[in-house]
Design a protein around this motif. Structure first.
Motif, PDB file in Angstrom:
ATOM      1  N   ASN A  90       0.778  -1.120  -0.027  1.00 21.09           N
ATOM      2  CA  ASN A  90      -0.025   0.122   0.078  1.00 21.09           C
ATOM      3  C   ASN A  90       0.954   1.220   0.016  1.00 21.09           C
ATOM      4  OD1 ASN A  90      -2.786  -1.414   0.310  1.00 21.09           O
ATOM      5  ND2 ASN A  90      -1.878  -2.109   2.297  1.00 21.09           N
ATOM      6  N   VAL A  91       0.813   1.914  -1.108  1.00 21.63           N
ATOM      7  CA  VAL A  91       1.669   3.122  -1.310  1.00 21.63           C
ATOM      8  C   VAL A  91       1.084   4.370  -1.254  1.00 21.63           C
ATOM      9  CG1 VAL A  91       3.499   4.327  -2.940  1.00 21.63           C
ATOM     10  CG2 VAL A  91       3.418   1.685  -2.793  1.00 21.63           C
ATOM     11  N   VAL A  92       1.694   5.324  -0.412  1.00 14.50           N
ATOM     12  CA  VAL A  92       0.872   6.923  -0.407  1.00 14.50           C
ATOM     13  C   VAL A  92       2.121   7.864  -0.616  1.00 14.50           C
ATOM     14  CG1 VAL A  92      -0.186   8.195   1.024  1.00 14.50           C
ATOM     15  CG2 VAL A  92      -0.924   5.730   1.157  1.00 14.50           C
ATOM     16  N   PHE A  93       1.905   8.603  -1.802  1.00 13.41           N
ATOM     17  CA  PHE A  93       2.611   9.846  -1.891  1.00 13.41           C
ATOM     18  C   PHE A  93       1.964  10.973  -1.067  1.00 13.41           C
ATOM     19  CE2 PHE A  93       5.064   7.253  -4.329  1.00 13.41           C
ATOM     20  CZ  PHE A  93       6.124   7.925  -5.108  1.00 13.41           C
ATOM     21  N   ASP A  94       2.462  11.669  -0.286  1.00 12.38           N
ATOM     22  CA  ASP A  94       1.803  12.812   0.290  1.00 12.38           C
ATOM     23  C   ASP A  94       2.530  14.114   0.185  1.00 12.38           C
ATOM     24  OD1 ASP A  94       0.090  14.426   2.007  1.00 12.38           O
ATOM     25  OD2 ASP A  94       0.864  13.506   3.882  1.00 12.38           O
ATOM     26  N   ASN A  95       1.963  14.958  -0.584  1.00 13.69           N
ATOM     27  CA  ASN A  95       2.390  16.342  -1.040  1.00 13.69           C
ATOM     28  C   ASN A  95       4.165  16.186  -1.023  1.00 13.69           C
ATOM     29  OD1 ASN A  95       2.252  19.012  -1.377  1.00 13.69           O
ATOM     30  ND2 ASN A  95       2.805  19.549   0.968  1.00 13.69           N
ATOM     31  N   VAL A  96       4.601  15.413  -2.076  1.00 15.47           N
ATOM     32  CA  VAL A  96       5.885  15.204  -2.247  1.00 15.47           C
ATOM     33  C   VAL A  96       6.322  16.291  -3.348  1.00 15.47           C
ATOM     34  CG1 VAL A  96       7.595  13.722  -3.494  1.00 15.47           C
ATOM     35  CG2 VAL A  96       5.805  12.714  -2.051  1.00 15.47           C
ATOM     36  N   TRP A  97       7.430  17.024  -2.755  1.00 13.39           N
ATOM     37  CA  TRP A  97       8.270  17.816  -3.876  1.00 13.39           C
ATOM     38  C   TRP A  97       9.689  17.341  -3.848  1.00 13.39           C
ATOM     39  CZ3 TRP A  97       6.736  22.882  -5.179  1.00 13.39           C
ATOM     40  CH2 TRP A  97       5.408  23.461  -4.998  1.00 13.39           C
ATOM     41  N   PHE A  98      10.310  17.464  -5.018  1.00 13.05           N
ATOM     42  CA  PHE A  98      11.574  16.834  -5.476  1.00 13.05           C
ATOM     43  C   PHE A  98      12.254  17.694  -6.570  1.00 13.05           C
ATOM     44  CE2 PHE A  98      13.976  13.974  -8.009  1.00 13.05           C
ATOM     45  CZ  PHE A  98      15.249  13.838  -7.226  1.00 13.05           C
ATOM     46  N   SER A  99      13.625  17.896  -6.289  1.00 15.61           N
ATOM     47  CA  SER A  99      14.157  18.752  -7.496  1.00 15.61           C
ATOM     48  C   SER A  99      15.639  17.955  -7.538  1.00 15.61           C
ATOM     49  CB  SER A  99      14.460  20.027  -7.139  1.00 15.61           C
ATOM     50  OG  SER A  99      14.987  20.143  -5.808  1.00 15.61           O
ATOM     51  N   TYR A 100      16.085  17.976  -8.826  1.00 15.02           N
ATOM     52  CA  TYR A 100      17.646  17.324  -8.986  1.00 15.02           C
ATOM     53  C   TYR A 100      18.491  18.367  -8.792  1.00 15.02           C
ATOM     54  CZ  TYR A 100      15.060  13.009 -11.474  1.00 15.02           C
ATOM     55  OH  TYR A 100      14.464  12.140 -11.700  1.00 15.02           O
ATOM     56  N   LYS A 101      18.018  19.685  -9.097  1.00 10.84           N
ATOM     57  CA  LYS A 101      18.851  20.792  -8.869  1.00 10.84           C
ATOM     58  C   LYS A 101      17.918  21.796  -8.024  1.00 10.84           C
ATOM     59  CE  LYS A 101      21.204  20.938 -13.417  1.00 10.84           C
ATOM     60  NZ  LYS A 101      21.651  21.478 -14.591  1.00 10.84           N
ATOM     61  N   GLU A 102      18.806  22.395  -7.098  1.00 10.54           N
ATOM     62  CA  GLU A 102      17.981  23.167  -6.215  1.00 10.54           C
ATOM     63  C   GLU A 102      17.401  24.408  -6.738  1.00 10.54           C
ATOM     64  OE1 GLU A 102      19.399  25.327  -1.804  1.00 10.54           O
ATOM     65  OE2 GLU A 102      20.817  24.274  -3.022  1.00 10.54           O
ATOM     66  N   GLY A 103      16.261  24.554  -6.594  1.00 13.74           N
ATOM     67  CA  GLY A 103      15.431  25.645  -7.098  1.00 13.74           C
ATOM     68  C   GLY A 103      14.725  25.460  -8.198  1.00 13.74           C
ATOM     69  N   GLU A 104      14.998  24.212  -8.781  1.00 14.05           N
ATOM     70  CA  GLU A 104      14.278  23.805  -9.915  1.00 14.05           C
ATOM     71  C   GLU A 104      13.543  22.512  -9.723  1.00 14.05           C
ATOM     72  OE1 GLU A 104      17.046  23.305 -13.084  1.00 14.05           O
ATOM     73  OE2 GLU A 104      18.225  25.112 -12.751  1.00 14.05           O
ATOM     74  N   PRO A 105      12.100  22.453  -8.986  1.00 11.88           N
ATOM     75  CA  PRO A 105      11.573  21.312  -8.938  1.00 11.88           C
ATOM     76  C   PRO A 105      10.892  20.515  -9.995  1.00 11.88           C
ATOM     77  CG  PRO A 105      10.112  23.377  -8.261  1.00 11.88           C
ATOM     78  CD  PRO A 105      11.479  23.666  -8.521  1.00 11.88           C
ATOM     79  N   VAL A 106      10.907  19.282 -10.063  1.00 13.79           N
ATOM     80  CA  VAL A 106      10.586  18.708 -10.945  1.00 13.79           C
ATOM     81  C   VAL A 106       9.240  17.793 -10.539  1.00 13.79           C
ATOM     82  CG1 VAL A 106      12.697  18.309 -12.253  1.00 13.79           C
ATOM     83  CG2 VAL A 106      11.866  16.564 -10.533  1.00 13.79           C
ATOM     84  N   LEU A 107       8.963  17.869  -9.392  1.00 15.48           N
ATOM     85  CA  LEU A 107       7.705  17.278  -8.723  1.00 15.48           C
ATOM     86  C   LEU A 107       7.397  18.342  -7.736  1.00 15.48           C
ATOM     87  CD1 LEU A 107       8.552  13.364  -7.915  1.00 15.48           C
ATOM     88  CD2 LEU A 107       7.142  14.496  -9.815  1.00 15.48           C
TER      89      LEU A 107
END
Length: 716
Positions: A449-466
C-alpha cells in the motif's frame, strides 16, 4: 573483535584523513607480513654490508699482514716459518715475552725482501740488487731517505710466509660466500612477502572501492562518466601498488643502506664519514624540489588518462551512433587532443626525471670521490701510526660505491612515489563521497500500500520537477503514469525506489516512511523492468536469478514460462544456460525484455515498476508481454509508465502529469468521459482525431505529440 572488523571501524574514522595516512592505515592491515618483509630486508642488507669488512680483514690481516713485524722464536712454534735456519713468527700472533730478533717482509715493486732488524718508518719503497747477491731497500718519505740491508726472497720463500694465512683467507672467504647466500635468500624472501602484502593491500583497496561504489547514491553517477570510475579502480590502484612494492622497499632499504654505510665509515674514519653525511640534506632538498614539480605533472597525467578512458568507454557504447552520423573524424580529433596533452606532460615528467636522476647522482658521486682522493692524498698508505691501511682504503671505496647505489634507487623511485600519491588522492576522493552501507537487515514481505503525500523533489536546487504530488495505490492495484517527457513520471518511481530522496513531503509503504528503512531492505520486495533492460555477462539463467542462491533453476524456468519467454527462447540450443555477452547484444530487444520480466517475477516483489517496458519491442512481442503482464501483476502493486495508452486501459488508477503536477486522475473510462488531456491524447494515438488548431494547441501546451494511425507507438 577480529582485525578486519577493527579496520572497518578505523577506516570509517579516518575516511576523510590525508591520503598518506590512509595508505598507512591500509598497510597496517597486513603489518605482520610487511614487518617480516622489512626484517628480512634488514638482514639481507646487514649480511651484504659485511662484505667490505671481510675484504678489509682479508687484505689487512692476511694479504698485507705479512708486512707486519716478524720475530725470531723457538723452533717448532705453532704458526712459525723456517727461514735461513731460524724460526720466525708474526709479532701480533705471539706473546711479547717470547719475541727475540725483529725482521720485516716487505714488497717493493715486484720483489719481496726480508729485512733483518726491521725498519724505522715506512714510505715509498725501492730495492736494488748488490753484486754479492744481497739487496738494499730504500725508503723515502718527506724528503728523508733511509736504506736497509735486505735479502731477496724467491717465490717459494715468500709463499712460505703466506702459508699460515691461507687458512684464515679460506675461512673468511667461506664466511663471505655463506653471508652472500644468506643475503640472496633473505632478499628473495623480502621481495616475495612485500609483493604479496602489496597485492593483498590493493586487492582489499579495490574491494573497498567497488563496495563503496555500490553504496553511493545514483545522483553521484549522474555527473561521473563510467570510464573515470573504471580508471580509478584499475589504473590508479595499480599505481598505488608500486608504492608498496618498489617505492617502500627502495626507500626503506636505501635508508638502511645509507645509515649502515655511514656508520661503517664512521668506524673506519670519523672525518670522512662526516664529509659523506653532507649527502643527507642534499638528498632531502632534492626530494622536496622534485615533488613540487612532479605533483602537478602527475595530476594532469592521471586526470587526462581518466578522461581518455571515459571517452573510450563512451565511444564504444555509442559506436552505432558515431558511425551512423559519420562522427569518426570528430571523435578522433577529440581523442587526439587528450592524447596530445597526455604525451606533452609525460615528456615534461621525462625531462624532470632526466635532469634529477642519474646525471645528478653521477655529479655527487664524482664530488665524493674527489673528496676521498683529496683526503687520502694527505696521509700515507701503511700500517704505522698516522697512516691508513690498504684495507681501509679498499673498504672506503667499496662503501662509497655502495652508498650511491641506494641513492640512485631512491631517486629512480621518485616518479613512482609521486604518481602513487596522486593516484591515492584520486582514489580517496571517490571513497570520501558520502555513501550508505549495504544493509543485511531483512523484513517480512510488505503488502504494497503506497501513499505519496505532498511530495516535492528537485534534481537541482530551486528547480523542482515534482510539485506537491499526492496519490494512494492500494495492494494489488495497477497505477499508470503518463505525460510528456520531463513531466515527472520517472522521478516518481525514482523516489519510490529511493534512488533519490524527497525534498519535502512523505512516501509511505504500509504506513512506513520509506526514508526510515534501509534502501536495500526497502528494495528487497521491489522489482523493476526498464525500457532498456540491462543484461549481465553470464547466462540467461544467471540474468534471471542474478546469482541469488535462493532462486533455483526450476524457479527460473517457471518464471520464464509464466511470462511467455519460453516461446521466444525456444530456439536457443542451451536453454537457460545459453551464454549472454555484455548487455545481451546477441539477443533481440524482445528477448532481453522477456528475460527482464522473468527476473522481476522470479524475485516475487510486492511492488512492481514497469518503466516504459514495452516501448522498444514489436507488436507481436508486445502481445506476448501483455499476457505476461497479467501474470506478473497478480497480487502486486504495479506502477506502469507507458507510451502506448492502449496498454494501460485496464489500470486501476491513471495519473496524467504535466510539468511535475498531477493534472488528471481516474480510470480509463472516467478520464475518457471527462474529455480532458487524456481524452485528447488517446484519440490522437488511435488516429480518431487529427491535431487541429485547438486540440493541437492544448496538447502541445501539455508537451504531448500526436501521431497518425500508421504510427501507433507515438510518444506520450
Amino acid at each position: 573483535m577480529n582485525e578486519n572488523m577493527d579496520m572497518e571501524i578505523d577506516r570509517e574514522a579516518v575516511r576523510r584523513a590525508r591520503p598518506g595516512y590512509k595508505l598507512w592505515r591500509y598497510a597496517l592491515l597486513y603489518k605482520k607480513t610487511i614487518a617480516l618483509a622489512l626484517l628480512m630486508l634488514a638482514v639481507a642488507i646487514g649480511t651484504e654490508l659485511s662484505g667490505p669488512f671481510i675484504a678489509k680483514r682479508i687484505i689487512d690481516d692476511h694479504i698485507s699482514g705479512i708486512e707486519r713485524p716478524w720475530y725470531q722464536t723457538a723452533p717448532g712454534s705453532a704458526g712459525s716459518i723456517a727461514y735461513n735456519g731460524a724460526s720466525w713468527q708474526r709479532g701480533d700472533r705471539m706473546p711479547e715475552a717470547e719475541r727475540q730478533a725483529e725482521a720485516r717482509v716487505l714488497q717493493a715493486g715486484g720483489e719481496f725482501v726480508f729485512v733483518p732488524g726491521g725498519i724505522r718508518e715506512d714510505g715509498e719503497r725501492s730495492v736494488a740488487k748488490e753484486a754479492d747477491g744481497s739487496a738494499v731497500l730504500t725508503i723515502a718519505k718527506n724528503g728523508a731517505v733511509s736504506q736497509y740491508k735486505a735479502q731477496l726472497l724467491t717465490a717459494e720463500q715468500w709463499l712460505a710466509f703466506y702459508k699460515p694465512e691461507f687458512a684464515g683467507i679460506w675461512r673468511l672467504s667461506l664466511i663471505f660466500v655463506v653471508l652472500t647466500a644468506v643475503s640472496a635468500l633473505f632478499s628473495y624472501g623480502q621481495k616475495y612477502w612485500l609483493q604479496a602484502s602489496a597485492n593483498r593491500i590493493i586487492q582489499r583497496m579495490r574491494d573497498d572501492i567497488f563496495a563503496h561504489i555500490n553504496r553511493l547514491p545514483i545522483r553521484y553517477f549522474d555527473n561521473l562518466p563510467a570510464g573515470k570510475v573504471v580508471s580509478r579502480i584499475t589504473n590508479d590502484t595499480e599505481a598505488i601498488k608500486d608504492l608498496y612494492v618498489t617505492v617502500l622497499a627502495n626507500f626503506f632499504s636505501g635508508t638502511l643502506y645509507i645509515v649502515a654505510i655511514l656508520g661503517a665509515m664512521y668506524l673506519l674514519d670519523e672525518r670522512l664519514a662526516l664529509i659523506c653525511m653532507v649527502i643527507i640534506p642534499i638528498l632531502t632538498v632534492w626530494i622536496i624540489v622534485y615533488r613540487k614539480f612532479a605533483a602537478n605533472y602527475n595530476r594532469v597525467i592521471r586526470s587526462t588518462l581518466s578522461e581518455m578512458n571515459g571517452m573510450i568507454n563512451e565511444s564504444i557504447q555509442g559506436m552505432p551512433i558515431i558511425q551512423s552520423f559519420r562522427r569518426e573524424k570528430k571523435q578522433e580529433a577529440e581523442f587526439e587532443a587528450f592524447n596530445r596533452r597526455y604525451f606533452d606532460y609525460r615528456n615534461k615528467m621525462l625531462n624532470l626525471n632526466s635532469l634529477t636522476s642519474h646525471n645528478l647522482v653521477g655529479v655527487f658521486r664524482n664530488i665524493a670521490f674527489v673528496a676521498l682522493i683529496w683526503y687520502f692524498s694527505g696521509v700515507s698508505l701503511g700500517s704505522v701510526a698516522g697512516g691508513v691501511s690498504l684495507g681501509v682504503l679498499y673498504a672506503f671505496v667499496d662503501l662509497l660505491n655502495r652508498m650511491f647505489q641506494p641513492i640512485v634507487n631512491i631517486v629512480n623511485q621518485l616518479p613512482n612515489m609521486e604518481q602513487a600519491f596522486v593516484s591515492a588522492e584520486r582514489v580517496f576522493v571517490l571513497m570520501n563521497e558520502d555513501g550508505e552501507d549495504v544493509s543485511d537487515i531483512s523484513m517480512p514481505r510488505y503488502k504494497g500500500n503506497v501513499v505519496f503525500d505532498n511530495v516535492w523533489f528537485s534534481y537541482k536546487e530551486g528547480e523542482p520537477v515534482l510539485k506537491g504530488i499526492s496519490f494512494a495505490a492500494k495492494q494489488g492495484q495497477t497505477v499508470a503514469l503518463i505525460g510528456h517527457t520531463g513531466s515527472g513520471k520517472s522521478s516518481i518511481l525514482n523516489l519510490l525506489f529511493r534512488f533519490y530522496d524527497v525534498d519535502s513531503g512523505s512516501i509511505t509503504i504500509d504506513g512506513m516512511e520509506i526514508r526510515e528503512l534501509p534502501r536495500q531492505t526497502l528494495r528487497s520486495h521491489m522489482g523493476i523492468v526498464l525500457q532498456d533492460p540491462f543484461l549481465f555477462t553470464g547466462t540467461i539463467g544467471s540474468n534471471v536469478s542474478l546469482d541469488n542462491p535462493a532462486i533455483s533453476e526450476e524457479r527460473i524456468a517457471k518464471a520464464l514460462q509464466d511470462v511467455g519467454a519460453d516461446r521466444l527462447l525456444a530456439h536457443l540450443p542451451q536453454g537457460i544456460h545459453e551464454p549472454v555477452i555484455e548487455k545481451g547484444s546477441t539477443l533481440s530487444a524482445g528477448q532481453r525484455q522477456m528475460i527482464s520480466f522473468a527476473r522481476a517475477l522470479a524475485f516475487d516483489p510486492a511492488i512492481l515498476i514497469l518503466d516504459e517496458a514495452t516501448s522498444n519491442i514489436d507488436t507481436e512481442t508486445e502481445a506476448v508481454i501483455q499476457e505476461a503482464l497479467e501474470v506478473v501483476k497478480k497480487g502486486r502493486t504495479t506502477f506502469v509508465i507507458a507510451h502506448r495508452l492502449s496498454t494501460i486501459k485496464n489500470a486501476d488508477l491513471i495519473l496524467v502529469l504535466d510539468r511535475g503536477e498531477i493534472m488528471e486522475r481516474g480510470t480509463h473510462d472516467e478520464l475518457m468521459a471527462a474529455g480532458g488531456m487524456y481524452y485528447q491524447m488517446y484519440e490522437l494515438q488511435q488516429g480518431i482525431r487529427s491535431p487541429g488548431p485547438a486540440a493541437g494547441s492544448s496538447i502541445r501546451g501539455s508537451g504531448v505529440t500526436g501521431t497518425s494511425a500508421a504510427s501507433p507507438a507515438g510518444a506520450v
